[in-house]
Design a protein around this motif. Structure first.
Motif, short mmCIF file in Angstrom:
data_model
loop_
_atom_site.label_atom_id
_atom_site.label_comp_id
_atom_site.label_asym_id
_atom_site.label_seq_id
_atom_site.Cartn_x
_atom_site.Cartn_y
_atom_site.Cartn_z
N LEU A 67 0.81 -1.23 0.00
CA LEU A 67 0.00 0.00 0.00
C LEU A 67 0.84 1.28 0.00
O LEU A 67 2.04 1.26 0.21
CB LEU A 67 -0.92 0.02 1.22
CG LEU A 67 -2.20 -0.79 1.23
CD1 LEU A 67 -3.14 -0.26 2.32
CD2 LEU A 67 -2.91 -0.77 -0.10
N GLY A 68 0.12 2.38 -0.19
CA GLY A 68 0.72 3.72 -0.11
C GLY A 68 0.69 4.44 -1.44
O GLY A 68 1.22 3.95 -2.42
N HIS A 69 0.01 5.63 -1.48
CA HIS A 69 -0.10 6.33 -2.76
C HIS A 69 0.19 7.82 -2.64
O HIS A 69 -0.10 8.58 -3.56
CB HIS A 69 -1.51 6.12 -3.33
CG HIS A 69 -2.58 6.77 -2.50
ND1 HIS A 69 -3.10 6.19 -1.37
CD2 HIS A 69 -3.17 7.97 -2.61
CE1 HIS A 69 -3.99 7.00 -0.84
NE2 HIS A 69 -4.06 8.11 -1.56
N GLU A 70 0.72 8.25 -1.48
CA GLU A 70 1.07 9.67 -1.32
C GLU A 70 2.51 9.68 -0.81
O GLU A 70 2.74 9.41 0.37
CB GLU A 70 0.11 10.31 -0.29
CG GLU A 70 0.36 11.78 -0.06
CD GLU A 70 -0.55 12.35 1.02
OE1 GLU A 70 -1.62 12.85 0.69
OE2 GLU A 70 -0.20 12.25 2.22
N ALA A 71 3.46 9.94 -1.69
CA ALA A 71 4.86 9.74 -1.28
C ALA A 71 5.81 10.68 -2.00
O ALA A 71 5.52 11.18 -3.08
CB ALA A 71 5.27 8.28 -1.53
N SER A 72 6.96 10.88 -1.35
CA SER A 72 8.04 11.65 -1.96
C SER A 72 9.33 10.86 -1.79
O SER A 72 9.40 9.96 -0.95
CB SER A 72 8.18 13.00 -1.25
OG SER A 72 8.56 12.78 0.10
N GLY A 73 10.33 11.19 -2.58
CA GLY A 73 11.58 10.46 -2.44
C GLY A 73 12.66 11.01 -3.36
O GLY A 73 12.51 12.09 -3.95
N VAL A 74 13.75 10.23 -3.45
CA VAL A 74 14.91 10.63 -4.24
C VAL A 74 15.17 9.54 -5.27
O VAL A 74 15.23 8.36 -4.93
CB VAL A 74 16.15 10.81 -3.33
CG1 VAL A 74 17.36 11.25 -4.15
CG2 VAL A 74 15.86 11.82 -2.22
N VAL A 75 15.32 9.94 -6.52
CA VAL A 75 15.60 8.97 -7.60
C VAL A 75 16.98 8.36 -7.37
O VAL A 75 17.96 9.07 -7.16
CB VAL A 75 15.53 9.66 -8.98
CG1 VAL A 75 15.96 8.68 -10.08
CG2 VAL A 75 14.13 10.20 -9.24
N GLU A 76 17.04 7.02 -7.39
CA GLU A 76 18.33 6.34 -7.21
C GLU A 76 18.85 5.79 -8.52
O GLU A 76 20.05 5.67 -8.71
CB GLU A 76 18.19 5.19 -6.20
CG GLU A 76 18.12 5.71 -4.78
CD GLU A 76 18.67 4.73 -3.75
OE1 GLU A 76 18.62 3.50 -4.00
OE2 GLU A 76 19.12 5.21 -2.70
N ALA A 77 17.94 5.39 -9.42
CA ALA A 77 18.38 4.82 -10.71
C ALA A 77 17.25 5.00 -11.71
O ALA A 77 16.08 5.09 -11.33
CB ALA A 77 18.71 3.33 -10.55
N VAL A 78 17.60 5.10 -12.98
CA VAL A 78 16.57 5.21 -14.02
C VAL A 78 16.73 4.07 -15.01
O VAL A 78 17.84 3.61 -15.28
CB VAL A 78 16.62 6.57 -14.76
CG1 VAL A 78 16.46 7.72 -13.78
CG2 VAL A 78 17.89 6.74 -15.57
#
Ligand SMILES: [Zn+2]
Ligand SMILES: [Zn+2]
Length: 375
Positions: free
Chosen positions: A67-78
């Motif tokens: 679950l979980g649909h409201e989130a922020s973060g830092v891109v680690e890989a593309v």
């Protein structure tokens, strides 16, 4: 890679969640990002009533689901094909991935993206794949995000880059509460300065709508809820009038205070009773909008003649009618200039391991937004 995530294995599960424990914190395998996907280290994820609706069965979803649909973060890989995001970028997630090519996307309404809705319904990413695995069994993604986890692989079309100096704990709220609540006011209703706005249901989305109405220059902002403590919060945020929904004669009182009803009434509780109240306090020629997700079997009835004789408008609002890549930076800009007090919606933070207890607090109306932080 190995990650930790909050997994729902069956639904419905009823409160108290501290005893029924619907979410288990599990070690899952997360596959690397595929074409047009990114790996994000999650920094913060907010608890929303829509998560509760998946847990209690109001929103049936394929199980098991992280679950979980409201989130922020830092891109680690593309993954391959991602040219506009890079490792180190800070992102806020949008819970509807938009393909950019279907008819709603072409019409500038990415919240209604058809492949996005189909993927969300199936519990897969926009690519059609699941990147979460437990003992070789795939685990479903929640709205393309699954943010109650240390890491997530999401579609590039689910992630919006934001300024790196915005605290990521507050940033998370822009993904659902702010997009849905402020968007319903500015995009769906198109509130103009000097108008009157009522908000029925004062959870995170409803209070964000109160903030959006104030930022839009509404002259009267009427806040309505069943809980007196929520009314107090709304008043502190700047609501001009507050009413207890259960108060005797509440509809007449609101109509009287607002000289015949409000220009825009927004139903933010996901209940037909709240919608009924919102409709009845809307003035002749006014707009009643609903952004609360009701149970799929719910129906509501309105006097048909009022639509014609009073030229009423009834509007639905999903994701606040937002274009996330336009509106998230726009709303963040308002926040930073002190015109949208999003930080006031943040009640508390906590650890992933205490998520069931935190859902009890949300269910009991004791928090507006509780955010899980990872570090
Ligand atoms: Zn939400
Ligand atoms: Zn689309």
């Amino acid at each position: 890679m190995k990650i930790r995530a909050a997994v729902l294995r069956q639904s419905p599960v009823l409160p108290p969640f501290s005893t029924s424990r619907p979410l288990s914190i599990e070690e899952l395998d997360l596959d690397p990002p595929g074409h047009e996907e990114v790996l994000v280290r999650i920094a913060a994820a907010g608890l929303c009533h829509s998560d509760l609706s998946v847990i209690n069965g109001d929103r049936p979803r394929p199980m098991p689901m992280a679950l979980g649909h409201e989130a922020s973060g830092v891109v680690e890989a593309v993954g391959p094909g991602v040219h506009d995001l890079a490792p180190g970028d800070h992102v806020v997630m949008s819970f509807v991935p938009s393909c950019g090519h279907c008819l709603p996307c072409a019409e500038g309404r990415p919240a209604l993206c058809l492949p996005g809705a189909e993927a969300n319904g199936k519990g897969v990413l926009l690519s059609g794949e699941r990147r979460l695995v437990c003992d070789e069994v795939p685990v479903n993604h929640h709205l393309g995000i699954s943010g109650f986890a240390t890491h997530a692989v999401v579609s590039r079309h689910s992630a919006i880059r934001i300024d790196r100096d915005l605290p990521l704990t507050e940033a998370a709220l822009f993904g659902c509460a702010v997009l849905t609540g402020v968007g319903a006011v500015v995009n769906t209703c198109g509130v103009r300065p000097g108008q009157s706005v009522a908000v029925v249901g004062l959870g995170g989305v409803g209070l964000a709508a109160v903030l959006g109405a104030l930022a839009s220059g509404a002259e009267r902002v009427v806040a309505i809820d069943l809980a007196p403590e929520k009314l107090e919060v709304a008043r502190q945020l700047g609501a001009t009038d507050v009413f207890l929904a259960s108060e005797e004669g509440v509809i007449d009182k609101i109509r009287e205070t607002t000289s015949g009803g409000v220009d825009h009434a927004l139903e933010m509780a996901g209940s037909t009773r709240a919608f009924d109240l919102a409709y009845r306090i809307t003035r002749r020629g006014g707009t009643t909008a609903t952004a609360g997700l009701a149970n799929p079997v719910s129906q509501f009835a309105i006097p048909a003649v009022s639509l014609v004789a009073e030229e009423r408008r009834v509007l639905g609002s999903y994701l606040g009618g937002c274009v996330p890549s336009r509106d998230i930076p726009r709303f963040i800009g308002l926040y930073r200039r002190g015109k949208l007090a999003v930080d006031r919606l943040l009640s508390s933070t906590g650890r992933l391991e205490e998520i069931n207890e935190a859902f009890d607090l949300l269910h009991e109306g004791k928090v507006i937004r509780h955010v899980i932080t990872f570090d």
